[in-house]
Structures are given as C-alpha cells and as structure tokens.
Design a protein around this motif. Structure first.
Motif: not given
Length: 610
Positions: A479-484, A521-525, A555-558, A563-565
C-alpha cells in the motif's frame, strides 16, 4: 597545389571554425559531465600517461582504484587485463598515449603549478589538455587533406569535399565531441601519409620515407589493423603489369629509403612490443580476451545497412564516395587499385569484428579514418557531377539533406534529452525519433517493440487477462505506492516476477492478422542504471524452451522516477505458430535489487472483424 585556391581555403577556415565552435558548445573537459574527455575508451588509451609520468606504476596500477572512485570515468574498470605475474596490461594500444604526450605534459605542468587543481592526471587541466589534443589533430588533418585534394582536383571540388566531410559525416562527431578517440588522429595520419606518398613519388627523398615510416608505425600502434595503410604507398601508381614493373624498379632504385621507411615503422611498433614484453612477458599479446573476429561470416550487410549501426544509414553521403570508384577507375586508374584495395579489405576486417557495432559509437566509427582515402573517389564523383548543371543541382540537394540529417543526429546523440541509442538502435525507434530535436522518452519502448498497431478500426478487442491486484493474496502487494485502489504489486530483489498470463496457441484461437496488446501502470523511486537489470514488460512466444519472438521494453528508460506511468504496446502474433506453442506475458525485475511497483496489468487480443 595551386597558389590561389581561395574557395578551398575559405572552406577550410569555415570548417575549422565549425569544429572549434561545436567543441566549445560541448565542453567535455568539464569534470563531472557524463561524457568527460578522459572517460570510457579514452580513459583506457590515456591511462599509460599518469601511470608512467605521475605514479611510476605501469606494472601494478595501484593508483587506479582511488582515481576510478574519485572520477568515475566509466561504468566499471575494464581498461587493463590482470596477468599471472601480478602485473596489469593495458587493454588498449599505446599509440594514442604517444600522441597525447605533449598535451598531457602541458596539462600536468599547469596542474602542478596551480593550487586549484590536483596534479593527479585526471583533474580539469588534463581533461582540457586532451581535448585540445583532439582539436589540434583535427585541424592538422584538414590542412593536409586540402593539400592532398588540390593536387588532383579543382579548388571547388576540394572545398566541397572538406564541407561534406565535416557537415555530412560522423567525422564531425569524432573531431568535436569525441576528438580524443583514435579515429580523429588516424584520419589526420592517413592524410599525412597520402601527402608524403604523393611527395615521395614525385621526388624520392629519405625525409619523406622517414615520415611515412613514422606515420604508418604510429597508425599501427594506435590500431593494429591500420597496418593496412601501408598498402596505399606500396601500390600507389600501380594499375597494370607495366606500372607494376616500374614501381618495383622505383623501390629497388631507392631501396635505402625503403629500408628507412620499414625501419621507422618497426621502431614505432617496437614501443608497443617492449611494453607488452615488460609487463606480460610476451612481445606479442592479445589484450581483448574474449573478443575476436568472425572471419568466415563477416557482418557486412548489418554493418552497411542495419538500423543498429549501418554505415549507409547513418552516413548516407558516403554512397557518393563508393559510386566515385567508377570515375576514379576511369580517370585516375593509377590511384584506383591502392585505394579500392584498402577500402575493400578494411570493410571486411571492420565488419568481421564480433562486436561489429563498436559499442557506444555514433555510426560506423572505425571507418572515419578511411574518409581521408575515400576523399579521392568522392572527388572523382563530384568532378563528374559538376560537368552538368542538373547533376550538380540533384547532388547538392542530396548533400544538403545529408548535412541536415547528420547535424540532427549528432544533436540527438549528445543533447541531454536527445534520447539517442548508441548501441541497440532499431528500425522502429529510428523512425519514431526521426527528425525530432526533443524525442519523447516514452518512445524508447520501440527499442524492443517492432511494430505499432495504431487504429483498431475494423478490429475487435477481447480481454484475456486483467488484474488491479486488489484481490491478490500472494503477500507481494503493498500500500506504499498505489495507482488506484488500495494495492499495487511490488517487485524487488526477492520478488522478480509478476503474476504471469500464459496460454497455448491452440487455446488462444487467434485469427490470422491478430495482435496482442499488453499494458501496465508502473512506478519506481530509484533508477536502475544497468540496462540488463532494468525491469521489463515481457511478451514472449515460446516453442518449448526456445523464444520465437519477444518484446521486452525496459521500463526505467521510459519515464522518470516518482511518477506513475502507463506502458502499453502491441505485438503481432507470429505466423506459422504450432498449437502447443506458448504465449507468456509478465513483468520481470531482471535481477534488479531496486523496487518496481505495478498496477492495472492487462492483456488483450485484437482480431480483425469477420
């Protein structure tokens, strides 16, 4: 050479200004930039100098770890090879260090007298000194190139060739942005060799012979395969049996000068051999370890025409030079066989190299030095073109477009947001960023994705698999980072794979001409800089353990971190699949220890309507 060749002199001055200006726009000598002058391959060519002059440690290189940690000149240290006797042997030949030396000593003197910079071989004065070395050798090479061209071609043709070389080819990149790489110095040495060859054949003199020997030997210890340049003076003027006999007589008559040439070449080569003997125990040593040549299967087609690094794709103006061998044969036959022979053998050797795309290069970099020789057929072609107005107009338009393309691609290759791919360019990505000064970072998915469906008009869309992970009970959600919603799936060092969609082709029952669409949808820090460990959204068709076709965009390249992408792409279903072949779709963290959060994972089948 004509005394009033103002057109080519003007072209020389303008092209020199362009090179100096571009170099100043992109100050690689500034410490901390990602492409500092003494970095990557140049670091390997240069390493001899601080090891010898500053640290007195060519054997153990005990200073390397501290300097590597301080300046980070490359992703890892691969610039020398450990030996059984405890020594290290440089991977790269010694020749570039030889020609850097006067500039290195100047930089070292400045750093030693200055309180602002460390006299450690890698601070700003050394970076600037090696950058100036590249600039000096570039201007020297153009100066001799003009002298050579005016010997055989009109002032206008000579001027046109100088402009084409600088504005229309990757020569500009390797004298301005990467001027410390060997190709710049080798081009200049080749131009000098041509000039000395011409002068010696006009009037044999021991000074020309000595100069030729030094230049050929220096070229060889910069890149050993450049010993081929010796073919040019050897076969200069030979085009039939009679000319061969005359050449043999000329060499025999001046055999003492020939011995001087051979001796000077050998003495230059001896510098490299004595270094190898001192630190490896062998006069001849192969430092490239696992890399070699595919002599029986050279990569000629890929080297010339592939979008990965094809010469004619990235430097199309050189098609004119290749075509120019026809008028060169007709009107300068005494030069044809020496130049054409060198060109053909060079092409074979360059593209027989296993890593034929030559790493992070811009275009086919090992051919840049050959442009000095290709200036002859290019000059022959332009001489023929200028005989008719319509030819001149047509070629001028083509050359203008080539200049536009070269300058744009050079910008893309070095601009902060150019998003150029130096090693793994694909046809799909090339055309996606074509003509763009600021390409969309998300388009980098086309480095793996070959096709784009576009409109789904006349198609039906069926969902094969979909999850938002809200009902996932695997224990791998967070639940730390959730798109929806309340949950996202977390990939990390312990959890490398997402839930996988898998089906047999027989069960998929796809119509001919169908596509698979995948999205997430993806997200990284934290950025994963190692391309091989970047998280991938994989769509793969298998036959047993064999991959038939795969799309695996990294995916990191994009997108940027935090930010959720959305990532979505389509993939054509291959023809001639067998019923037991498998389709698998999943997200793979590729061995990365960094975290990747994903949500709304979906697989769809897109089929033509009945």
């Amino acid at each position: 050479m004509r005394t009033k060749s103002y057109i080519s002199l003007s072209a020389l001055v303008i092209m020199a200004y362009v090179i100096i200006r571009v170099t100043s726009f992109y100050p690689r000598w500034t410490h901390g930039v990602s492409e500092a002058t003494i970095s990557w391959d140049v670091y390997g060519y240069y390493l001899y100098l601080p090891a010898f002059f500053i640290y007195d440690d060519l054997a153990k290189l005990e200073f390397k770890d501290e300097m590597f940690e301080k300046y980070r000149p490359a992703g890892d240290f691969h610039h020398a090879v450990p030996q059984p006797n405890g020594n290290w042997v440089m991977k790269y030949p010694i020749g570039m260090a030889v020609i850097y030396t006067p500039f290195f000593l100047g930089g070292h003197a400045y750093a030693t007298m200055s309180d602002a910079y460390a006299a450690d071989g890698f601070s700003m004065p050394y970076q600037l000194a090696i950058s100036l070395a590249g600039l000096f050798y570039a201007l020297l090479g153009l100066w001799f190139m003009r002298k050579v061209l005016l010997h055989y071609f009109s002032d206008l043709v000579a001027a046109s060739i100088l402009a084409i070389l600088v504005l229309c080819t990757n020569y500009l990149n390797y004298v301005s942005f990467d001027g410390a790489m060997p190709h710049n110095a080798l081009f200049s040495l080749f131009a000098i060799i041509l000039w000395l060859t011409i002068k010696w054949h006009e009037k044999p003199d021991w000074r020309y012979a000595l100069g030729l020997g030094v230049a050929i030997g220096l070229s060889t210890i910069i890149r050993p395969t450049e010993i081929l340049i010796s073919l040019v003076p050897l076969f200069w003027g030979v085009y039939n049996k009679e000319s061969f006999q005359q050449k043999w007589q000329l060499l025999w008559t001046n055999r003492l000068q020939v011995l001087i040439l051979i001796g000077a070449t050998f003495l230059m080569g001896l510098i490299q051999m004595l270094y190898w003997k001192s630190y490896s125990g062998h006069f001849l040593y192969y430092s490239y370890e696992e890399f070699g040549f595919d002599w029986l299967r050279p990569h000629l087609w890929s080297g010339l025409f592939s979008f990965r690094k094809g010469w004619f794709i990235y430097t199309p103006v050189m098609i004119l030079a290749v075509l120019g061998f026809i008028p060169l044969y007709k009107h300068h036959r005494e030069k044809f066989f020496a130049l054409a022979g060198h060109f053909v053998i060079t092409l074979y050797i360059v593209f027989a190299w296993q890593v034929w795309w030559y790493g992070g290069s811009f275009g086919a970099r090992p051919l840049v030095q050959s442009y000095a020789l290709l200036a002859f057929p290019l000059g022959a072609f332009l001489t023929w073109v200028f005989q008719q107005k319509w030819r001149t107009i047509a070629v001028a338009v083509f050359v203008f477009l080539c200049a536009d393309l070269n300058l744009l691609m050079t910008w893309q290759a070095h601009a902060r947001d150019g998003n150029w791919e130096a090693e793994y360019m694909t046809k799909a990505y090339f055309w996606k960023i074509f003509g763009k000064t600021n390409p969309d970072k998300a388009d980098r998915k086309f480095l793996s994705v070959k096709h784009e469906l576009g409109s789904t008009d006349g198609m039906t869309v069926k969902t094969l698999f979909e999850t938002d992970f809200e009902q996932d009970t695997s224990g791998f959600t967070t639940e730390r980072h959730v798109f929806e919603g309340k949950k996202a799936y977390l990939l990390n060092e312990a959890v490398q794979f997402s839930p996988t969609y898998e089906t047999r082709i027989a069960d998929l029952k796809a119509k001919p001409g169908s596509w698979v669409r995948v999205s997430v949808q993806y997200f990284y820090t934290n950025m994963q800089w190692n391309r091989w460990q970047m998280t991938q959204l994989a769509t793969i068709f298998f036959r047993g353990e064999k991959m038939l076709r795969a799309s695996t965009p990294r995916m990191h390249w994009l997108t940027d971190a935090w930010r959720w992408t959305p990532l979505q792409y389509e993939m054509r279903i291959p023809k001639n699949l067998e019923p037991d072949d498998l389709l698998k779709v999943y997200v793979w963290n590729a061995g990365s220890p960094t975290e990747m959060f994903i949500d709304n994972f979906k697989v769809e089948l897109i089929e033509p309507e009945d």
